[in-house]
Design a protein around this motif. Structure first.
Motif, PDB file in Angstrom:
ATOM      1  N   TYR A 201      21.986 -14.909 -40.941  1.00 26.14           N
ATOM      2  CA  TYR A 201      22.776 -15.386 -42.074  1.00 26.14           C
ATOM      3  C   TYR A 201      23.491 -16.697 -41.759  1.00 26.14           C
ATOM      4  N   GLU A 202      23.524 -17.054 -40.473  1.00 25.29           N
ATOM      5  CA  GLU A 202      24.133 -18.323 -40.053  1.00 25.29           C
ATOM      6  C   GLU A 202      23.079 -19.402 -39.849  1.00 25.29           C
ATOM      7  N   GLY A 203      21.853 -19.104 -40.317  1.00 25.64           N
ATOM      8  CA  GLY A 203      20.779 -20.092 -40.216  1.00 25.64           C
ATOM      9  C   GLY A 203      20.127 -20.166 -38.856  1.00 25.64           C
ATOM     10  N   ILE A 204      20.326 -19.144 -38.032  1.00 29.77           N
ATOM     11  CA  ILE A 204      19.766 -19.141 -36.675  1.00 29.77           C
ATOM     12  C   ILE A 204      18.514 -18.280 -36.645  1.00 29.77           C
ATOM     13  N   TYR A 205      17.408 -18.862 -36.198  1.00 28.44           N
ATOM     14  CA  TYR A 205      16.138 -18.154 -36.158  1.00 28.44           C
ATOM     15  C   TYR A 205      16.065 -17.262 -34.915  1.00 28.44           C
ATOM     16  N   LEU A 206      15.722 -15.998 -35.138  1.00 32.80           N
ATOM     17  CA  LEU A 206      15.464 -15.080 -34.038  1.00 32.80           C
ATOM     18  C   LEU A 206      13.989 -14.701 -34.068  1.00 32.80           C
ATOM     19  N   ASN A 207      13.411 -14.432 -32.922  1.00 30.54           N
ATOM     20  CA  ASN A 207      12.006 -14.025 -32.896  1.00 30.54           C
ATOM     21  C   ASN A 207      11.897 -12.532 -32.585  1.00 30.54           C
ATOM     22  N   LYS A 208      10.675 -12.028 -32.522  1.00 30.89           N
ATOM     23  CA  LYS A 208      10.497 -10.594 -32.298  1.00 30.89           C
ATOM     24  C   LYS A 208      11.072 -10.163 -30.941  1.00 30.89           C
ATOM     25  N   GLY A 209      11.061 -11.102 -29.987  1.00 33.22           N
ATOM     26  CA  GLY A 209      11.625 -10.786 -28.677  1.00 33.22           C
ATOM     27  C   GLY A 209      13.106 -10.473 -28.744  1.00 33.22           C
ATOM     28  N   SER A 210      13.816 -11.142 -29.657  1.00 37.25           N
ATOM     29  CA  SER A 210      15.257 -10.923 -29.798  1.00 37.25           C
ATOM     30  C   SER A 210      15.539  -9.462 -30.133  1.00 37.25           C
ATOM     31  N   TYR A 211      14.787  -8.934 -31.101  1.00 35.27           N
ATOM     32  CA  TYR A 211      14.985  -7.551 -31.522  1.00 35.27           C
ATOM     33  C   TYR A 211      14.461  -6.567 -30.478  1.00 35.27           C
ATOM     34  N   ARG A 212      13.358  -6.925 -29.856  1.00 37.53           N
ATOM     35  CA  ARG A 212      12.762  -6.014 -28.871  1.00 37.53           C
ATOM     36  C   ARG A 212      13.672  -5.810 -27.662  1.00 37.53           C
ATOM     37  N   ILE A 213      14.358  -6.859 -27.259  1.00 40.75           N
ATOM     38  CA  ILE A 213      15.274  -6.754 -26.113  1.00 40.75           C
ATOM     39  C   ILE A 213      16.294  -5.654 -26.349  1.00 40.75           C
ATOM     40  N   VAL A 214      16.901  -5.674 -27.527  1.00 45.62           N
ATOM     41  CA  VAL A 214      17.961  -4.715 -27.842  1.00 45.62           C
ATOM     42  C   VAL A 214      17.377  -3.324 -28.092  1.00 45.62           C
ATOM     43  N   LEU A 215      16.251  -3.259 -28.794  1.00 46.97           N
ATOM     44  CA  LEU A 215      15.636  -1.955 -29.065  1.00 46.97           C
ATOM     45  C   LEU A 215      15.210  -1.270 -27.772  1.00 46.97           C
ATOM     46  N   ASN A 216      14.625  -2.009 -26.848  1.00 48.31           N
ATOM     47  CA  ASN A 216      14.237  -1.433 -25.556  1.00 48.31           C
ATOM     48  C   ASN A 216      15.436  -0.837 -24.845  1.00 48.31           C
ATOM     49  N   SER A 217      16.560  -1.569 -24.883  1.00 45.01           N
ATOM     50  CA  SER A 217      17.767  -1.101 -24.218  1.00 45.01           C
ATOM     51  C   SER A 217      18.291   0.176 -24.871  1.00 45.01           C
ATOM     52  N   LEU A 218      18.271   0.227 -26.203  1.00 45.00           N
ATOM     53  CA  LEU A 218      18.737   1.420 -26.915  1.00 45.00           C
ATOM     54  C   LEU A 218      17.871   2.631 -26.578  1.00 45.00           C
ATOM     55  N   CYS A 219      16.564   2.427 -26.514  1.00 40.36           N
ATOM     56  CA  CYS A 219      15.647   3.524 -26.183  1.00 40.36           C
ATOM     57  C   CYS A 219      15.883   4.023 -24.761  1.00 40.36           C
ATOM     58  N   GLN A 220      16.062   3.096 -23.844  1.00 37.38           N
ATOM     59  CA  GLN A 220      16.291   3.467 -22.446  1.00 37.38           C
ATOM     60  C   GLN A 220      17.588   4.242 -22.265  1.00 37.38           C
ATOM     61  N   LYS A 221      18.594   3.905 -23.084  1.00 34.52           N
ATOM     62  CA  LYS A 221      19.900   4.561 -22.972  1.00 34.52           C
ATOM     63  C   LYS A 221      20.007   5.805 -23.851  1.00 34.52           C
ATOM     64  N   GLY A 222      18.937   6.110 -24.609  1.00 34.47           N
ATOM     65  CA  GLY A 222      18.957   7.293 -25.450  1.00 34.47           C
ATOM     66  C   GLY A 222      19.821   7.168 -26.689  1.00 34.47           C
ATOM     67  N   GLU A 223      20.111   5.934 -27.102  1.00 26.77           N
ATOM     68  CA  GLU A 223      20.925   5.695 -28.307  1.00 26.77           C
ATOM     69  C   GLU A 223      19.997   5.708 -29.530  1.00 26.77           C
ATOM     70  N   LEU A 224      19.541   6.911 -29.892  1.00 26.19           N
ATOM     71  CA  LEU A 224      18.475   7.018 -30.883  1.00 26.19           C
ATOM     72  C   LEU A 224      18.918   6.682 -32.297  1.00 26.19           C
ATOM     73  N   ASN A 225      20.138   7.057 -32.677  1.00 21.86           N
ATOM     74  CA  ASN A 225      20.608   6.725 -34.028  1.00 21.86           C
ATOM     75  C   ASN A 225      20.700   5.219 -34.230  1.00 21.86           C
ATOM     76  N   LYS A 226      21.209   4.528 -33.211  1.00 22.17           N
ATOM     77  CA  LYS A 226      21.290   3.069 -33.291  1.00 22.17           C
ATOM     78  C   LYS A 226      19.895   2.452 -33.250  1.00 22.17           C
ATOM     79  N   ALA A 227      19.012   3.075 -32.468  1.00 28.14           N
ATOM     80  CA  ALA A 227      17.646   2.563 -32.350  1.00 28.14           C
ATOM     81  C   ALA A 227      16.915   2.652 -33.688  1.00 28.14           C
ATOM     82  N   LYS A 228      17.081   3.762 -34.397  1.00 24.05           N
ATOM     83  CA  LYS A 228      16.364   3.905 -35.678  1.00 24.05           C
ATOM     84  C   LYS A 228      16.926   2.941 -36.722  1.00 24.05           C
TER      85      LYS A 228
END
Length: 259
Positions: free
Chosen positions: A150-177
């Motif tokens: 929303y601030e005009g900054i482009y993110l790529n698929k890697g940006s989201y994957r970094i955080v999703l991988n971390s959530l999965c590894q930590k078992g934060e499933l509600n946040k992951a979904k």
């Protein structure tokens, strides 16, 4: 170095910033950062003013060895000589701050970039997102993912994957979904292995409904789960006595197979 000395003494050819940068890069790659620093000092003593690329190469060498204070001194030196640090310089230093556990200072550097009108790129933000996740500051990373577009900054698929991988590894499933929903809403699909891991984890945690919703969304975007994942889905749904979703899931499996 022999060739460099011959160039100066025998052929009377004055090195330029590119020549010096080759030496600085070479010494840094060879793990001889102190010699690289001497090259920078030598070029200044000979009246050849270093540019942003010379400083960037040397800073990269210091940061690889996690010599943060010396890297920081280089940034201050650049500013004092009127050399504007570029995105690569800041990103290199931010990464070093994170790797040495100095998270708040890394975030302050991002603010400094904005103040100095040096635009952070996708690599910069991916470094920050990865650093925040490693330091357990998942909420900060999620907030960045949510707000930055929303601030005009482009993110790529890697940006989201970094955080999703971390959530999965930590078992934060509600946040992951929730992040998965955000990703797919913005047209990004998780890595194949991460997608399977998340779906399996949801099933194992008794969140079969969430797993099915995630599955159908992923399949629509071209994702094909592993056969073992399909089996686990059906077993999970049957355990919860939800036969209709089980039949729907089997139909989807058959349709995908024939498609």
């Amino acid at each position: 170095m022999d060739l460099f000395e011959e160039m100066i003494s025998k052929d009377q050819i004055l090195p330029d910033v590119l020549t010096y940068n080759i030496l600085i890069n070479g010494f840094c790659r060879g793990g001889k950062v102190d010699r690289a620093r001497k090259i920078l000092d030598f070029m200044k003593s000979k009246g050849c003013n270093p540019n942003v690329f010379n400083y960037s190469a040397l800073m990269n060498g210091f940061c690889k060895e996690e010599r943060l204070e010396e890297a920081k001194e280089l940034l201050d030196e650049m500013k004092s000589f009127g050399i504007k640090p570029d995105t690569v310089v800041y990103t290199t230093l931010i990464d070093c701050y994170f790797r040495t556990g100095r998270v708040d200072e890394a975030i302050e550097l991002l603010k400094e970039m904005k103040e100095r009108r040096c635009k952070a790129d996708t690599v910069t933000f991916n470094v920050i997102l990865g650093g925040l996740c490693r330091e357990g500051r998942i909420e900060d990373a999620l907030e960045m993912l949510d707000k930055l577009p929303y601030e005009g900054i482009y993110l790529n698929k890697g940006s989201y994957r970094i955080v999703l991988n971390s959530l999965c590894q930590k078992g934060e499933l509600n946040k992951a979904k929730e992040l998965l929903r955000l990703m797919m809403g913005r047209g990004f699909v998780p890595h194949y292995a991460t997608s399977n891991q998340l779906l399996v984890s949801l099933c194992e945690a008794g969140m079969a409904d969430d797993a099915i919703m995630a599955l159908f969304g992923l399949v629509e975007m071209g994702f094909k789960p592993l056969p073992d994942s399909w089996t686990l889905f059906v077993e999970s749904i049957c355990r919860e006595r939800k036969l209709l979703p089980a039949f729907e899931l089997l139909d989807e499996l058959v349709n995908e197979e024939f498609d």
